[in-house]
Design a protein around this motif. Sequence first.
Motif, PDB file in Angstrom:
ATOM      1  N   VAL A   4     -50.560 -18.221   8.859  1.00 18.42           N
ATOM      2  CA  VAL A   4     -49.548 -18.786   9.751  1.00 18.42           C
ATOM      3  C   VAL A   4     -49.756 -18.128  11.108  1.00 18.42           C
ATOM      4  O   VAL A   4     -49.487 -16.942  11.283  1.00 18.42           O
ATOM      5  N   VAL A   5     -50.246 -18.910  12.072  1.00 18.16           N
ATOM      6  CA  VAL A   5     -50.598 -18.362  13.380  1.00 18.16           C
ATOM      7  C   VAL A   5     -49.442 -18.432  14.375  1.00 18.16           C
ATOM      8  O   VAL A   5     -49.553 -17.936  15.490  1.00 18.16           O
ATOM      9  N   GLY A   6     -48.332 -19.030  14.003  1.00 17.39           N
ATOM     10  CA  GLY A   6     -47.157 -19.054  14.888  1.00 17.39           C
ATOM     11  C   GLY A   6     -46.664 -20.455  15.113  1.00 17.39           C
ATOM     12  O   GLY A   6     -47.096 -21.382  14.459  1.00 17.39           O
ATOM     13  N   GLY A   7     -45.730 -20.571  15.928  1.00 19.59           N
ATOM     14  CA  GLY A   7     -44.994 -19.684  16.785  1.00 19.59           C
ATOM     15  C   GLY A   7     -43.828 -19.007  16.077  1.00 19.59           C
ATOM     16  O   GLY A   7     -43.682 -19.044  14.854  1.00 19.59           O
ATOM     17  N   ALA A   8     -43.002 -18.428  16.922  1.00 22.47           N
ATOM     18  CA  ALA A   8     -41.908 -17.597  16.432  1.00 22.47           C
ATOM     19  C   ALA A   8     -40.957 -18.354  15.519  1.00 22.47           C
ATOM     20  O   ALA A   8     -40.561 -17.845  14.466  1.00 22.47           O
ATOM     21  N   GLN A   9     -40.573 -19.543  15.891  1.00 26.52           N
ATOM     22  CA  GLN A   9     -39.626 -20.322  15.080  1.00 26.52           C
ATOM     23  C   GLN A   9     -40.250 -20.696  13.736  1.00 26.52           C
ATOM     24  O   GLN A   9     -39.576 -20.654  12.702  1.00 26.52           O
ATOM     25  N   THR A  10     -41.524 -21.009  13.739  1.00 26.05           N
ATOM     26  CA  THR A  10     -42.224 -21.347  12.495  1.00 26.05           C
ATOM     27  C   THR A  10     -42.296 -20.137  11.575  1.00 26.05           C
ATOM     28  O   THR A  10     -41.991 -20.227  10.385  1.00 26.05           O
ATOM     29  N   VAL A  11     -42.681 -18.979  12.126  1.00 28.87           N
ATOM     30  CA  VAL A  11     -42.763 -17.761  11.316  1.00 28.87           C
ATOM     31  C   VAL A  11     -41.393 -17.418  10.747  1.00 28.87           C
ATOM     32  O   VAL A  11     -41.252 -17.144   9.553  1.00 28.87           O
ATOM     33  N   SER A  12     -40.356 -17.459  11.590  1.00 30.35           N
ATOM     34  CA  SER A  12     -39.005 -17.144  11.123  1.00 30.35           C
ATOM     35  C   SER A  12     -38.528 -18.114  10.049  1.00 30.35           C
ATOM     36  O   SER A  12     -37.965 -17.706   9.032  1.00 30.35           O
ATOM     37  N   GLY A  13     -38.765 -19.407  10.252  1.00 32.51           N
ATOM     38  CA  GLY A  13     -38.340 -20.414   9.282  1.00 32.51           C
ATOM     39  C   GLY A  13     -39.033 -20.257   7.943  1.00 32.51           C
ATOM     40  O   GLY A  13     -38.403 -20.347   6.888  1.00 32.51           O
TER      41      GLY A  13
END
Length: 192
Positions: A127-136
């Motif tokens: 998972v290379v990102g972004g922040a919302q994707t990583v958090s979700g």
Amino acid sequence: MRKVVAGMQMSIDGKIDGPDGYADWVESWSDTFDLLPEIDACVLGSGMYSGYEQYWSAIKADPHSPLELSGNLPTPEEIEYADFALNTPHYVLSNTLDGVRWANTTVLRDAADVDALRQRSGKTIYVVGGAQTVSGLLDRGVIDELRLTIHPLVVGEGKALFATIAQRHRLQLNEAKSRPDGTVSLVYAVGD
């Protein structure tokens, strides 16, 4: 089940972007964790997809020209990552995109689709990102390992990596390495 690893570069105060919308303190966007041999799929969010595709396609098309974002020449590691990015299946997590133009890229609708992807045989999913994707994905229990490169800089105003996290997550430190440039690489297993 395949392992899902998220890797992010951030400032010491948890920012992945500064006030101008990008991380001008990051010297290279190549993989800083030596993970490439272990990975056969990448996931990123729709907000990150366009810039990611443009960045790595530009390096692949002309590895000897300065990069538009930084004005610097691509590093050898970035040239290697551009080859990796163009030859590795990518999955864009989005409920709004109808399609993508980058070859070898598929749109996934939600975290359940990423979880289904991890059920297939294969290597590690990055998972290379972004922040919302990583958090979700972290909140949905899909991420097994979190790898952070911490830059020795306090940004202050900017976009925080975990600004949209919805719940507490326990992490177990598996590895910590300091580098001559002052960055620190941390590898955490994600607990329950």
